[in-house]
Write a protein that holds these residues in place. Structure first.
Motif, PDB file in Angstrom:
ATOM      1  N   ASN A 130      10.387  25.087   7.131  1.00 29.33           N
ATOM      2  CA  ASN A 130      10.628  26.372   7.807  1.00 29.33           C
ATOM      3  C   ASN A 130      10.239  27.543   6.907  1.00 29.33           C
ATOM      4  OD1 ASN A 130      11.631  25.088  10.014  1.00 29.33           O
ATOM      5  ND2 ASN A 130      13.771  25.651   9.695  1.00 29.33           N
ATOM      6  N   MET A 187      15.154  27.396 -10.551  1.00 35.06           N
ATOM      7  CA  MET A 187      15.554  28.460  -9.627  1.00 35.06           C
ATOM      8  C   MET A 187      16.792  28.072  -8.824  1.00 35.06           C
ATOM      9  SD  MET A 187      12.005  28.378  -9.801  1.00 35.06           S
ATOM     10  CE  MET A 187      11.199  27.885  -8.306  1.00 35.06           C
ATOM     11  N   THR A 188      16.755  26.842  -8.256  1.00 35.44           N
ATOM     12  CA  THR A 188      17.758  26.464  -7.250  1.00 35.44           C
ATOM     13  C   THR A 188      19.163  26.342  -7.848  1.00 35.44           C
ATOM     14  OG1 THR A 188      16.013  25.210  -6.189  1.00 35.44           O
ATOM     15  CG2 THR A 188      18.256  24.722  -5.490  1.00 35.44           C
ATOM     16  N   GLY A 209      18.759  27.580  -2.529  1.00 41.00           N
ATOM     17  CA  GLY A 209      17.460  27.299  -3.141  1.00 41.00           C
ATOM     18  C   GLY A 209      16.358  28.099  -2.468  1.00 41.00           C
ATOM     19  N   SER A 210      16.405  28.170  -1.131  1.00 42.84           N
ATOM     20  CA  SER A 210      15.373  28.951  -0.435  1.00 42.84           C
ATOM     21  C   SER A 210      15.624  30.439  -0.645  1.00 42.84           C
ATOM     22  CB  SER A 210      15.397  28.664   1.076  1.00 42.84           C
ATOM     23  OG  SER A 210      15.338  27.293   1.320  1.00 42.84           O
ATOM     24  N   MET A 219      10.719  24.419 -14.196  1.00 41.23           N
ATOM     25  CA  MET A 219      11.190  25.656 -13.587  1.00 41.23           C
ATOM     26  C   MET A 219      12.597  25.479 -13.024  1.00 41.23           C
ATOM     27  SD  MET A 219       8.473  25.677 -10.418  1.00 41.23           S
ATOM     28  CE  MET A 219       6.996  25.701 -11.414  1.00 41.23           C
ATOM     29  N   SER A 263      10.619  24.618   1.656  1.00 39.86           N
ATOM     30  CA  SER A 263      10.702  23.603   2.724  1.00 39.86           C
ATOM     31  C   SER A 263       9.923  24.077   3.952  1.00 39.86           C
ATOM     32  CB  SER A 263      12.155  23.337   3.085  1.00 39.86           C
ATOM     33  OG  SER A 263      12.893  23.139   1.917  1.00 39.86           O
ATOM     34  N   SER A 295      14.405  19.900 -12.525  1.00 40.85           N
ATOM     35  CA  SER A 295      13.633  18.684 -12.783  1.00 40.85           C
ATOM     36  C   SER A 295      13.072  18.698 -14.198  1.00 40.85           C
ATOM     37  CB  SER A 295      12.485  18.559 -11.775  1.00 40.85           C
ATOM     38  OG  SER A 295      13.006  18.111 -10.542  1.00 40.85           O
ATOM     39  N   PHE A 351      19.333  22.008  -9.150  1.00 38.90           N
ATOM     40  CA  PHE A 351      18.162  21.118  -9.285  1.00 38.90           C
ATOM     41  C   PHE A 351      17.344  21.657 -10.445  1.00 38.90           C
ATOM     42  CE2 PHE A 351      19.171  19.851  -4.971  1.00 38.90           C
ATOM     43  CZ  PHE A 351      18.794  18.518  -4.916  1.00 38.90           C
TER      44      PHE A 351
HETATM   45  C1  LIG Z   1      13.767  15.909  -6.162  1.00 37.61           C
HETATM   46  C2  LIG Z   1      13.954  17.383  -6.210  1.00 37.61           C
HETATM   47  C3  LIG Z   1      13.627  18.065  -7.364  1.00 37.61           C
HETATM   48  C4  LIG Z   1      13.789  19.433  -7.421  1.00 37.61           C
HETATM   49  N1  LIG Z   1      13.468  20.088  -8.579  1.00 37.61           N
HETATM   50  C5  LIG Z   1      13.684  21.424  -8.662  1.00 37.61           C
HETATM   51  C6  LIG Z   1      13.411  22.136  -9.878  1.00 37.61           C
HETATM   52  O1  LIG Z   1      12.926  21.570 -10.854  1.00 37.61           O
HETATM   53  N2  LIG Z   1      13.671  23.445  -9.921  1.00 37.61           N
HETATM   54  C7  LIG Z   1      14.191  24.119  -8.857  1.00 37.61           C
HETATM   55  O2  LIG Z   1      14.403  25.315  -8.962  1.00 37.61           O
HETATM   56  N3  LIG Z   1      14.453  23.487  -7.698  1.00 37.61           N
HETATM   57  C8  LIG Z   1      14.222  22.160  -7.575  1.00 37.61           C
HETATM   58  N4  LIG Z   1      14.496  21.507  -6.407  1.00 37.61           N
HETATM   59  C9  LIG Z   1      15.159  22.225  -5.344  1.00 37.61           C
HETATM   60  C10 LIG Z   1      14.298  22.565  -4.157  1.00 37.61           C
HETATM   61  O3  LIG Z   1      13.295  23.462  -4.507  1.00 37.61           O
HETATM   62  C11 LIG Z   1      15.259  23.095  -3.080  1.00 37.61           C
HETATM   63  O4  LIG Z   1      16.056  21.997  -2.658  1.00 37.61           O
HETATM   64  C12 LIG Z   1      14.535  23.724  -1.930  1.00 37.61           C
HETATM   65  O5  LIG Z   1      13.926  24.907  -2.338  1.00 37.61           O
HETATM   66  C13 LIG Z   1      15.492  24.041  -0.770  1.00 37.61           C
HETATM   67  O6  LIG Z   1      16.617  24.722  -1.216  1.00 37.61           O
HETATM   68  P1  LIG Z   1      18.076  24.191  -0.839  1.00 37.61           P
HETATM   69  O7  LIG Z   1      18.171  22.760  -1.209  1.00 37.61           O
HETATM   70  O8  LIG Z   1      19.078  25.108  -1.416  1.00 37.61           O
HETATM   71  O9  LIG Z   1      18.134  24.261   0.745  1.00 37.61           O
HETATM   72  P2  LIG Z   1      18.466  25.543   1.630  1.00 37.61           P
HETATM   73  O10 LIG Z   1      17.867  26.752   1.032  1.00 37.61           O
HETATM   74  O11 LIG Z   1      19.896  25.539   1.938  1.00 37.61           O
HETATM   75  O12 LIG Z   1      17.637  25.182   2.956  1.00 37.61           O
HETATM   76  C14 LIG Z   1      18.046  24.135   3.838  1.00 37.61           C
HETATM   77  C15 LIG Z   1      17.070  24.095   5.016  1.00 37.61           C
HETATM   78  O13 LIG Z   1      17.118  25.324   5.703  1.00 37.61           O
HETATM   79  C16 LIG Z   1      15.803  25.826   5.892  1.00 37.61           C
HETATM   80  N5  LIG Z   1      15.853  27.295   5.861  1.00 37.61           N
HETATM   81  C17 LIG Z   1      16.143  28.078   4.796  1.00 37.61           C
HETATM   82  N6  LIG Z   1      16.048  29.377   5.168  1.00 37.61           N
HETATM   83  C18 LIG Z   1      15.708  29.397   6.468  1.00 37.61           C
HETATM   84  C19 LIG Z   1      15.465  30.454   7.423  1.00 37.61           C
HETATM   85  N7  LIG Z   1      15.541  31.735   7.079  1.00 37.61           N
HETATM   86  N8  LIG Z   1      15.140  30.112   8.680  1.00 37.61           N
HETATM   87  C20 LIG Z   1      15.036  28.813   9.041  1.00 37.61           C
HETATM   88  N9  LIG Z   1      15.248  27.784   8.196  1.00 37.61           N
HETATM   89  C21 LIG Z   1      15.577  28.072   6.927  1.00 37.61           C
HETATM   90  C22 LIG Z   1      14.969  25.224   4.784  1.00 37.61           C
HETATM   91  O14 LIG Z   1      13.604  25.109   5.188  1.00 37.61           O
HETATM   92  C23 LIG Z   1      15.621  23.863   4.606  1.00 37.61           C
HETATM   93  O15 LIG Z   1      15.034  22.939   5.481  1.00 37.61           O
HETATM   94  C24 LIG Z   1      14.306  20.138  -6.306  1.00 37.61           C
HETATM   95  C25 LIG Z   1      14.619  19.439  -5.143  1.00 37.61           C
HETATM   96  C26 LIG Z   1      14.445  18.085  -5.082  1.00 37.61           C
HETATM   97  C27 LIG Z   1      14.797  17.361  -3.819  1.00 37.61           C
END
Ligand SMILES: Cc1cc2nc3c(=O)[nH]c(=O)nc-3n(C[C@H](O)[C@H](O)[C@H](O)COP(=O)(O)OP(=O)(O)OC[C@H]3O[C@@H](n4cnc5c(N)ncnc54)[C@H](O)[C@@H]3O)c2cc1C
Length: 544
Positions: free
Chosen positions: A429, A180-181, A186-187, A178, A427, A218, A216
């Protein structure tokens, strides 16, 4: 007195049955109605504990995947090459049903059967659970495009791992990932910028060309990915983007590099660019985020199960080690403070297993309580088990002393593996906010869950008082609850675990769990016991 080893070194834990030695798991499988799977799970348990499997798990992580973007003659191939041990672990996962069982076996109890396999596999090698559980979670979405599913259904149903990089028409099975990010978010998937434009009719419906990136992505060697991209007309939409186009050419999904990750090293995670990559619609145009969220429900369940597996493995390794290592005249496991710590780990493990296995058992049922439980408790179990695994794997590493902090033993990999479950698939939160959203959307669901918890807790005044607090809190508007969402989620997790322990654990274990978890001194340090009960008996019961 010293142990059986002349240098007082604990022998490696190997050649044991991961399933038959886990009474809480076996009972959960039975409660989930999956006794029909018992003999097969005993076979899988022996396979997971076998020395050969442990060596394959180690090698798959030691010899990391390598990216080859170009062929020797300069053509783009975008291939990731793996050590054969990776394919051994993928074959085991696939054969054991982790990639598909509950979607091809109509028995509701198939969810419990599948959950037990995933929980065991995660204890031994977690990287291979990434592409296999993603494949499973994608199945209901692939079914939304009937033309696509008519050619991919049999490949998804297969129990064989077919690693060949070939067009789907030549394959015996397939994996799906999948995407998305993106870099900017990503969130918050609303920030996705990858664009999709229609490009005429293809074999699986209207074909779109995707341009953009994923930060990201995977398992890029999967045979296809479900990808979120925006159409100009309707916005965020879900697409199936195959590795090979239906016309037999390589799709323009270019792997930029592989992520250099803290753990999860056997699994390749990449950054990709789509250069007019071909994709077809999955679900309705413009409803991509809600389509993807359905898939996330399954992967979140799997994170809760897999982290329960990490906690179990941390506990079992710690108990095995301390039974075989002597200090100050006794086996470490018999030193009173160590016995308390191990017993506390046993309680944590049983409660994590109950939380995840109970949730899994409700996935096959449409009963109102089960539906409400899934909606409310999936983010709670994902949040709590993943968080607790991070602490518990660190604690178990310390139980090994210096031997825990070296790569020649099992603890380093387990410790580095744990945090990723907490980060991906929503994540911490985000899970807490998801719970608040579930409550505000369907207040009746939360009411049903709390009523059930109240009934179970009627025997335990401490737990009952916590249920009352939860009932007061959910009447507050979601915005007011937001700042306290972690506290609220933690309380709901602990109350649910307490109720599950009351119903399904021994009287001694549930009393010790409730006595410690609701003690004002309970907190981040493991081993804060209630000082009562019989920890040695708890340990004997926890690992048969
Ligand atoms: C090893 C690995 C493999 C991955 N594989 C995939 C993949 O195959 N496909 C894919 O799509 N993604 C993948 N990801 C990405 C992963 O799903 C995202 O890293 C994750 O969803 C968080 O998005 P972000 O990194 O953009 O962090 P952000 O969205 O920037 O979030 C950073 C922090 O802020 C917090 N946060 C966000 N919004 C809020 C809010 N409104 N209030 C309070 N806190 C908040 C989050 O909980 C997090 O702790 C992978 C990640 C890793 C580490």
């Amino acid at each position: 007195m010293i142990g059986i080893h002349p240098d007082n070194q604990a022998p490696e834990l190997k050649n044991y049955n991961v399933y038959a030695s886990d009474p809480a798991l076996r009972r959960a499988v039975e409660r989930g109605g999956a006794q029909w799977r018992d003999a097969e799970l005993v076979r899988q348990g022996a396979e997971y504990g076998a020395e050969a499997t442990l060596r394959a798990a180690e090698d798959a992580n030691h010899f990391e995947p390598e990216l080859h973007t170009l062929s020797p003659t300069g053509e783009r191939i975008d291939q990731v090459r793996f050590h054969p041990a990776w394919h051994t672990m993928m074959s085991i996962a696939r054969r054991n049903g982790i990639a598909n069982l509950p979607f091809f076996d109509d028995r509701p109890s198939a969810w419990s059967a599948h959950a037990a396999s995933l929980y065991m596999h995660s204890q031994v090698e977690s990287g291979s659970t990434c592409p296999t559980t993603m494949t499973k979670a994608c199945i209901p979405l692939m079914r939304l495009n009937a033309r696509l599913y008519s050619s991919t259904g049999p490949l998804l149903a297969s129990l064989e791992h077919d690693a060949r990089d070939l067009p789907l028409a030549q394959k015996r099975s397939m994996t799906v990932g999948m995407g998305m990010t993106e870099k900017q978010g990503g969130s918050d998937l609303r920030s996705n910028t990858t664009r999709a434009v229609p490009a005429g009719e293809g074999a699986w419906g209207t074909e779109y060309l995707l341009t953009g990136h994923k930060w990201f992505f995977s398992a890029p060697m999967c045979d296809g990915h479900l990808v979120l991209a925006r159409t100009d007309e309707r916005g965020a939409t879900c697409f199936f983007v195959p590795r090979w186009r239906p016309d037999g050419g390589r799709n323009a999904v270019h792997i930029q590099r592989l992520k250099d990750k803290v753990g999860n090293r056997s699994n390749s995670s990449s950054e990709v660019e789509f250069r007019e990559a071909s994709g077809v619609l999955v679900g309705e145009e413009g409803r991509g985020i809600s389509t993807i969220i359905e898939m996330a429900t399954y992967t979140r369940l799997d994170c809760a199960l897999s982290s329960a597996g990490f906690i179990r493995q941390a506990f079992v390794q710690a108990l095995h080690y301390t039974r075989n290592r002597y200090a100050f005249g006794k086996a470490l496991a018999e030193q009173p403070l160590m016995t308390e710590l191990l017993a506390d780990m046993a309680l944590e493990s049983e409660a994590a297993t109950l939380l995840a296995m109970d949730l899994a058992s409700r996935f096959g049922s449409a009963a109102p309580l089960d539906t409400a439980w899934r909606r409310v408790m999936t983010p709670v179990a994902k949040f709590w088990n993943c968080k607790r695994a991070v602490g518990l794997t660190g604690e178990a590493m310390e139980v090994f002393g210096g031997n825990g902090y070296v790569e020649t033993g099992p603890m380093g990999r387990l410790f580095r593996e744990a945090p990723v479950n907490s980060i991906w698939e929503g994540s911490g939160n985000v899970m807490c906010l998801d719970l608040l959203r579930a409550i505000s959307r369907n207040p009746g669901d939360a009411e049903l869950v709390l009523e059930h918890l109240q009934d179970v807790a009627s025997q335990a005044p401490t737990v009952l008082a916590q249920v009352s607090k939860l009932r007061d809190e959910i009447t507050r508007p979601a915005e007011a609850l937001e700042r306290e969402a972690r506290r609220f989620t933690q309380r709901l997790a602990l109350v649910s675990q307490a109720c599950l322990m009351l119903r399904h654990a021994s009287a001694e274990a549930s009393a010790a769990f409730i006595g410690s978890r609701f003690d004002p001194d309970w907190g981040p340090v493991a081993g804060i016991s209630s000082g009562t009960g019989n920890p040695a008996a708890l340990l004997r019961a926890a690992w048969a």
